[in-house]
Design a protein around this motif. Structure first.
Motif, PDB file in Angstrom:
ATOM      1  N   ALA A 453       0.830  -1.301   0.040  1.00  0.00           N
ATOM      2  CA  ALA A 453      -0.111  -0.045   0.036  1.00  0.00           C
ATOM      3  C   ALA A 453       0.868   1.238  -0.042  1.00  0.00           C
ATOM      4  O   ALA A 453       0.658   2.184  -0.647  1.00  0.00           O
ATOM      5  CB  ALA A 453      -1.117  -0.060   1.156  1.00  0.00           C
ATOM      6  N   PHE A 454       1.931   1.104   0.726  1.00  0.00           N
ATOM      7  CA  PHE A 454       2.862   2.273   0.677  1.00  0.00           C
ATOM      8  C   PHE A 454       3.462   2.641  -0.358  1.00  0.00           C
ATOM      9  O   PHE A 454       3.525   4.045  -0.695  1.00  0.00           O
ATOM     10  CB  PHE A 454       3.966   2.308   1.850  1.00  0.00           C
ATOM     11  N   GLU A 455       3.885   1.581  -1.424  1.00  0.00           N
ATOM     12  CA  GLU A 455       4.248   2.003  -2.584  1.00  0.00           C
ATOM     13  C   GLU A 455       3.276   2.607  -3.351  1.00  0.00           C
ATOM     14  O   GLU A 455       3.508   3.631  -4.051  1.00  0.00           O
ATOM     15  CB  GLU A 455       4.995   0.447  -3.128  1.00  0.00           C
ATOM     16  N   LEU A 456       2.119   2.218  -3.359  1.00  0.00           N
ATOM     17  CA  LEU A 456       0.850   2.729  -4.324  1.00  0.00           C
ATOM     18  C   LEU A 456       0.747   4.207  -3.800  1.00  0.00           C
ATOM     19  O   LEU A 456       0.559   5.129  -4.628  1.00  0.00           O
ATOM     20  CB  LEU A 456      -0.414   1.808  -4.252  1.00  0.00           C
ATOM     21  N   TRP A 457       0.893   4.470  -2.421  1.00  0.00           N
ATOM     22  CA  TRP A 457       0.530   6.042  -1.920  1.00  0.00           C
ATOM     23  C   TRP A 457       1.780   6.820  -2.341  1.00  0.00           C
ATOM     24  O   TRP A 457       1.325   7.955  -2.733  1.00  0.00           O
ATOM     25  CB  TRP A 457       0.145   5.811  -0.467  1.00  0.00           C
ATOM     26  N   ALA A 458       2.760   6.436  -2.307  1.00  0.00           N
ATOM     27  CA  ALA A 458       3.883   6.890  -3.006  1.00  0.00           C
ATOM     28  C   ALA A 458       3.646   7.692  -4.461  1.00  0.00           C
ATOM     29  O   ALA A 458       3.776   8.793  -4.524  1.00  0.00           O
ATOM     30  CB  ALA A 458       5.165   6.484  -2.729  1.00  0.00           C
ATOM     31  N   GLU A 459       3.163   6.802  -5.123  1.00  0.00           N
ATOM     32  CA  GLU A 459       3.070   7.103  -6.551  1.00  0.00           C
ATOM     33  C   GLU A 459       1.776   8.028  -6.622  1.00  0.00           C
ATOM     34  O   GLU A 459       1.846   8.858  -7.246  1.00  0.00           O
ATOM     35  CB  GLU A 459       2.523   5.977  -7.264  1.00  0.00           C
ATOM     36  N   ILE A 460       0.682   8.151  -5.738  1.00  0.00           N
ATOM     37  CA  ILE A 460      -0.383   8.641  -5.890  1.00  0.00           C
ATOM     38  C   ILE A 460       0.028  10.143  -5.341  1.00  0.00           C
ATOM     39  O   ILE A 460      -0.508  11.152  -5.751  1.00  0.00           O
ATOM     40  CB  ILE A 460      -1.447   8.247  -4.926  1.00  0.00           C
ATOM     41  N   PHE A 461       0.736  10.188  -4.390  1.00  0.00           N
ATOM     42  CA  PHE A 461       0.973  11.746  -3.800  1.00  0.00           C
ATOM     43  C   PHE A 461       2.015  12.262  -4.662  1.00  0.00           C
ATOM     44  O   PHE A 461       2.049  13.389  -4.680  1.00  0.00           O
ATOM     45  CB  PHE A 461       1.877  11.476  -2.519  1.00  0.00           C
ATOM     46  N   ASP A 462       2.762  11.595  -5.516  1.00  0.00           N
ATOM     47  CA  ASP A 462       3.601  12.204  -6.544  1.00  0.00           C
ATOM     48  C   ASP A 462       2.692  12.940  -7.487  1.00  0.00           C
ATOM     49  O   ASP A 462       2.931  13.989  -8.082  1.00  0.00           O
ATOM     50  CB  ASP A 462       4.723  11.244  -7.082  1.00  0.00           C
ATOM     51  N   ASP A 463       1.556  12.195  -7.841  1.00  0.00           N
ATOM     52  CA  ASP A 463       0.940  12.556  -8.828  1.00  0.00           C
ATOM     53  C   ASP A 463      -0.140  13.764  -8.414  1.00  0.00           C
ATOM     54  O   ASP A 463      -0.660  14.702  -9.244  1.00  0.00           O
ATOM     55  CB  ASP A 463      -0.036  11.526  -9.698  1.00  0.00           C
ATOM     56  N   TYR A 464      -0.737  13.679  -7.200  1.00  0.00           N
ATOM     57  CA  TYR A 464      -1.726  14.500  -6.361  1.00  0.00           C
ATOM     58  C   TYR A 464      -1.093  14.642  -5.116  1.00  0.00           C
ATOM     59  O   TYR A 464      -1.578  14.360  -4.043  1.00  0.00           O
ATOM     60  CB  TYR A 464      -2.892  13.726  -6.453  1.00  0.00           C
TER      61      TYR A 464
END
Length: 662
Positions: A453-464
């Motif tokens: 989950a943390f890997e995905l959230w890092a990508e999401i925060f980079d985009d948003y």
């Protein structure tokens, strides 16, 4: 004389009274039905929709109550309000209900009565009970009280808005929201009452994941009903248009968040976020009145900026070289960071430097009014027209930006875009499952889910990056803390994907978004530099490995050649030994044949003669066959002059084997 004067005065008074009755009757005569429109006042009430029938349902009890007070309705209402407060303090709930009912009969068209007393029941009275079921009953009484007010005040959009907000906020955000949402979904009696009021309660638009009415979706239905009333021409009172219309789409946002927290992560969740995004986009396209005589659309900011840019470009063309000269003069006044950022290639500017560009462009933009004064006379009229157009657009843009900031429009827009992506839903699902595993003491599975989950959230925060100020960011931060507890460590692991997010969570301001972007960009630059260093090291290792492989191949070739020479020497020695052994074998065979013939000639006993001759022949044949086989398979060892076998002597003459390579 005196009696005559008194009589005259009385007659005059009677005449005046009769004269007044006639116009009063003509003015206040009620409608008689059919074509009879009634008096002037009745016609005006119908024209301005002030009649009882136009305002809402007609309540005979309310009319009787008002007549019974004989003009003292205000005094009676004040006393009842005081009594209601007294009953609430003393926890006399039955008397409180009776007092509230009487207040509503005395003041049925005063929407503030319904708002205040409904809030009193649902928020203040409900918390006095211990059982959440009893609390829900008081909340339901509050909603019923509001719905009565809506029926009696059909021209009160705020009352409808408050009812919708009530269903969402009280049931969906209270401490007992989990239990309240379940009770509401199973409350068929209330569903039937809502359906009788014209709400499509059993429509798919109101159904949650369990195919039952959801309180947030019912809230949205009420708010849409209020919006339709305003669109039909009813004026808003005591609430701004922007706050009135934004609440409906936000109810869909809250619905999507609620079902995610309850563990629903499937196509229904994604559909809910898509619906929320569509509702917010529709809100952005709505024309909203402002304090001035213009209306604005919050979603049209980009269009207005582009339009302003086109008008400004036309003005630049009108000015010609004059504009370029004045701009160069202003560029020469830039110093320090502003000058460095301006001279840098746009592709090389960081996010922080890109945010400085609007301010830099403002500084180097010549004053259009000063340019207008320098224009030739034949161009000034056109310049005045363009400048006036730009001023109007700038005023509209300023108002749009102000309203967008007031409700944080960009945040909700980005949230809708981010949450409807499959990776965001997957990230939330992983967090939910990780917590479930942790509750069941399955730490290994919990840690694996957290890390995914943390890997995905890092990508999401980079985009948003704006989502770092979301309410769910606090929940994610708490998940990180639970992850560290599961690791039994006070420090984050090396290379933790959400390290920047964790470091900036202490910043309780919108600056956290910009800081996150800056830090993440710095980290990306460092990561890129480190990646280049690792790639260079990898290339060096590959080159060294290639050289070592080449050296090993050459050494292997030398060893193979040496082994080939050794095999050749051994074959030559074997052939030589075989050639030397052949005469000896022939002599031995000849001696045995002679011995056999001699034995045949010697006299023996008749019985032994046959057996001995046969034995000699068999022995000679066997030795001959053995000699032939030995010559074909391997060379027998022959004694040499020093007593060593011939094979060993041949081996001594061979070159020594090469030394083993390390």
């Amino acid at each position: 004389m005196n009696q005559s004067a008194q009589l005259k005065r009385k007659l005059i008074y009677i005449a005046i009274i009769l004269a007044c009755i006639i116009p009063l009757y003509l003015l206040g005569r009620p409608t008689g039905g059919g074509d009879d429109a009634g008096g002037q006042l009745a016609q005006m009430r119908n024209a301005y929709e002030f009649s009882e029938a136009n305002l809402g349902e007609i309540s005979p009890a309310s009319s009787t109550m008002k007549l019974a007070t004989v003009g003292m309705r205000g005094v009676a209402a004040t006393l009842l309000w005081q009594k209601a407060h007294e009953y609430k303090v003393k926890h006399e709930w039955d008397r409180l209900r009776a007092a509230l009912n009487n207040i509503s009969l005395l003041q049925p068209r005063y929407d503030k009565v319904w708002e205040h007393q409904a809030h009193n029941l649902a928020y203040n009275v409900s918390v006095q009970f211990d059982d959440y079921r009893q609390r829900y009953e008081m909340v339901r009484e509050g909603t019923e009280y509001l719905e009565r007010g809506v029926r009696l005040n059909r021209k009160a959009p705020r009352l409808i808005w408050y009812t919708g907000w009530f269903y969402g906020h009280k049931i969906g955000t209270s401490d007992e929201k989990k239990e309240f949402r379940v009770l509401f979904a199973d409350d068929t009696e209330q569903h039937t009452r809502l359906a009788n009021q014209g709400l499509p309660i059993f429509d798919a638009r109101a159904e949650g994941p369990n195919n039952k009415p959801d309180n947030w979706l019912v809230s949205n239905l009420w708010l849409e009903k209020g919006a339709a009333m305003v669109d039909a021409g009813v004026k808003l009172r005591r609430i701004t248009a922007i706050n009135f219309f934004e609440t409906g789409p936000k109810a869909i946002f809250k619905f999507a968040e609620a079902i995610e927290k309850e563990g629903t992560y499937n196509e229904k969740t994604q559909d809910a976020w898509v619906r929320a995004a569509d509702g917010w986009a529709e809100f952005g396209r709505r024309s909203l009145p402002t304090t001035s005589n213009i209306t604005v659309r919050l979603g049209a900011l980009e269009d207005r900026l582009e339009e302003h840019g086109r008008v400004f470009d036309r003005f630049k063309v009108l000015c010609g070289p004059l504009y370029t000269e004045r701009e160069k003069e202003l560029v020469g006044t830039l110093t320090g960071t502003y000058l460095d950022v301006y001279q840098k290639d746009p592709k090389d500017r960081s996010k922080a430097e890109q945010r400085l560009m609007p301010e830099i462009k403002r500084l180097i933009r010549p004053d259009v009014k000063l340019l207008l004064a320098e224009l030739p006379a034949d161009k000034r009229l056109k310049g005045i027209e363009l400048i006036d157009n730009m001023i109007q657009l700038e005023d509209r843009i300023r108002r749009i930006e102000g309203y967008r900031e007031q409700i944080n429009y960009s945040y909700w827009e980005s949230l809708a875009m981010a949450e409807q992506e499959e990776r965001t839903i997957e990230a939330r699902r992983l967090i939910y499952e990780a917590k479930k595993f942790a509750d069941n003491a399955q730490l290994k599975e919990s840690l694996e889910k957290y890390e995914e989950a943390f890997e995905l959230w890092a990508e999401i925060f980079d985009d948003y990056p704006i989502l770092t100020i979301d309410d769910s960011a606090d929940d994610l931060y708490e998940s990180v803390r639970q992850y560290m507890i599961a690791l039994d460590s006070n420090d984050l692991p090396e290379g933790f994907p959400l390290e920047t997010f964790v470091e900036l969570m202490a910043e309780e301001s919108y600056a956290r978004v910009e800081m996150y972007e800056e830090v993440r960009e710095t980290q990306k630059e460092k990561a890129a530099q480190r990646r280049r260093e690792l790639e260079e090291e990898e290339r060096k290792r590959d080159a060294a490995d290639a050289e070592q492989a080449k050296a090993d191949a050459e050494k292997a070739a030398e060893m193979k050649a040496a082994e080939g020479n050794q095999d050749t020497s051994r074959d030559a020695a074997a052939e030589k030994a075989e050639a030397e052994d052949k005469p000896a074998d022939a002599q031995a065979t000849e001696d045995k044949d002679n011995a056999a013939e001699k034995a045949d000639e010697e006299p023996v006993a008749e019985g032994d003669k046959i057996s001995e001759g046969q034995a000699v022949k068999e022995e000679a044949a066997a030795e001959k066959q053995g000699a032939n086989e030995a010559g074909s398979d391997e060379t027998p060892e022959q004694p040499t002059s020093d007593g060593n076998p011939a094979g060993e002597a041949a081996a001594e003459n061979q070159p020594p084997p090469p030394a083993e390579s390390n």
